[in-house]
Design an enzyme around this catalytic site. Structure first.
Site, PDB file in Angstrom:
ATOM      1  N   LEU A   1       1.601  12.916  -0.656  1.00 42.85           N
ATOM      2  CA  LEU A   1       1.640  11.558  -0.111  1.00 42.85           C
ATOM      3  C   LEU A   1       2.724  10.729  -0.775  1.00 42.85           C
ATOM      4  O   LEU A   1       3.472  10.001  -0.105  1.00 42.85           O
ATOM      5  CB  LEU A   1       0.269  10.900  -0.269  1.00 42.85           C
ATOM      6  CG  LEU A   1       0.135   9.462   0.235  1.00 42.85           C
ATOM      7  CD1 LEU A   1       0.538   9.355   1.705  1.00 42.85           C
ATOM      8  CD2 LEU A   1      -1.298   8.964   0.024  1.00 42.85           C
ATOM      9  N   TYR A   2       2.834  10.815  -2.089  1.00 39.52           N
ATOM     10  CA  TYR A   2       3.850  10.067  -2.817  1.00 39.52           C
ATOM     11  C   TYR A   2       5.247  10.474  -2.366  1.00 39.52           C
ATOM     12  O   TYR A   2       6.101   9.628  -2.077  1.00 39.52           O
ATOM     13  CB  TYR A   2       3.675  10.304  -4.317  1.00 39.52           C
ATOM     14  CG  TYR A   2       4.649   9.544  -5.185  1.00 39.52           C
ATOM     15  CD1 TYR A   2       4.653   8.160  -5.209  1.00 39.52           C
ATOM     16  CD2 TYR A   2       5.567  10.217  -5.992  1.00 39.52           C
ATOM     17  CE1 TYR A   2       5.537   7.455  -6.003  1.00 39.52           C
ATOM     18  CE2 TYR A   2       6.463   9.529  -6.789  1.00 39.52           C
ATOM     19  CZ  TYR A   2       6.443   8.145  -6.798  1.00 39.52           C
ATOM     20  OH  TYR A   2       7.333   7.452  -7.585  1.00 39.52           O
TER      21      TYR A   2
END
Length: 245
Positions: A153-154
């Site tokens: 996600l990052y």
């Protein structure tokens, strides 16, 4: 030439890379506004240090997760400082974990802060930046090279910044405004300390076998702000200790 007599906004400027950047631009002669979310005391401490160099400092409370706040901070900074020459998109968050354990709220917040807020700040800056201005965003080397499980996600959010940087450089280029993306490797901050539980693997992934410092990243920002970097735009500049070597 340095950033002398310029004005800058550094988002997330109360600590870490943001604070180091705000102070470096100040030492080079800029007046600096910075945003913070909760830690007003830390933000005020950075402002006092800015003022100690004889420059103007402004702390603006702004939650990048709020769609209305990101662009508003740019306009507030320009109004407070009288003009705006530099925007540094530094504010960001990281939610790490296996993809099966990340819920929609995690996705929404990370993309709101790391992508939407940067876009909206850039949109506002396109209206307020002086010709010859600078936009610099902070990404991560993990969006270019495998960061390992848990970083999906990052890395997704930070990867979007490359897609923003290149066309925006084309759009604003006729005004002499440069737009660049810095991709840091592991940097020793409160959120990711060099002696933290996840530090060993990050350190061993670099050629230099160490974390970078906020000041080392800030020095690259200072260069991209300078007149010497006026022909550098639409690119990604990596400061990762050889993570990709």
């Amino acid at each position: 030439m340095t950033s002398s007599d310029r004005t800058a906004l550094v988002t997330g400027g109360s600590r870490g890379i943001g604070a180091a950047t705000a102070l470096r631009l100040t030492r080079d002669g800029a007046d600096v506004a910075l945003t913070y979310v909760r830690d007003k005391e830390a933000a005020d401490a950075v402002v006092r240090r800015i003022e100690g160099y004889g420059r103007r400092g402004v702390a603006l409370r702004s939650d990048a997760a709020d769609a209305d706040a990101a662009g508003a901070a740019v306009h507030e900074a320009a109004d407070a400082l009288g003009r705006l020459d530099v925007l540094v998109n530094n504010a960001g968050i990281g939610v790490l974990g296996p993809i099966t354990q990340l819920d929609p709220a995690d996705v929404d917040r990370v993309l709101a802060v790391n992508v939407r807020a940067v876009f909206l700040a850039c949109r506002a800056a396109a209206e307020r930046l002086a010709d010859g201005g600078r936009i610099i965003s902070l990404g991560t080397a993990l969006s270019r090279y495998a960061g390992g499980p848990g970083a999906t996600l990052y890395a997704l959010g930070k990867s979007a910044l490359a897609g923003l940087t290149k066309p925006l450089a084309r759009e604003l280029g006729p005004r002499g405004i440069t737009v660049n993306l810095i991709q840091p490797g592991p940097v020793d901050t409160d959120l990711n300390p060099a002696d933290g539980p996840f530090a060993a693997a990050q350190r061993s992934a670099t050629a230099l076998d160490r974390f970078g410092t906020p000041d080392e990243v800030a020095s690259l920002v200072a260069y991209l702000v300078s007149a010497e970097a006026a022909y550098i735009t639409g690119t990604e500049v990596v400061v990762d200790g050889g993570h990709a070597a």
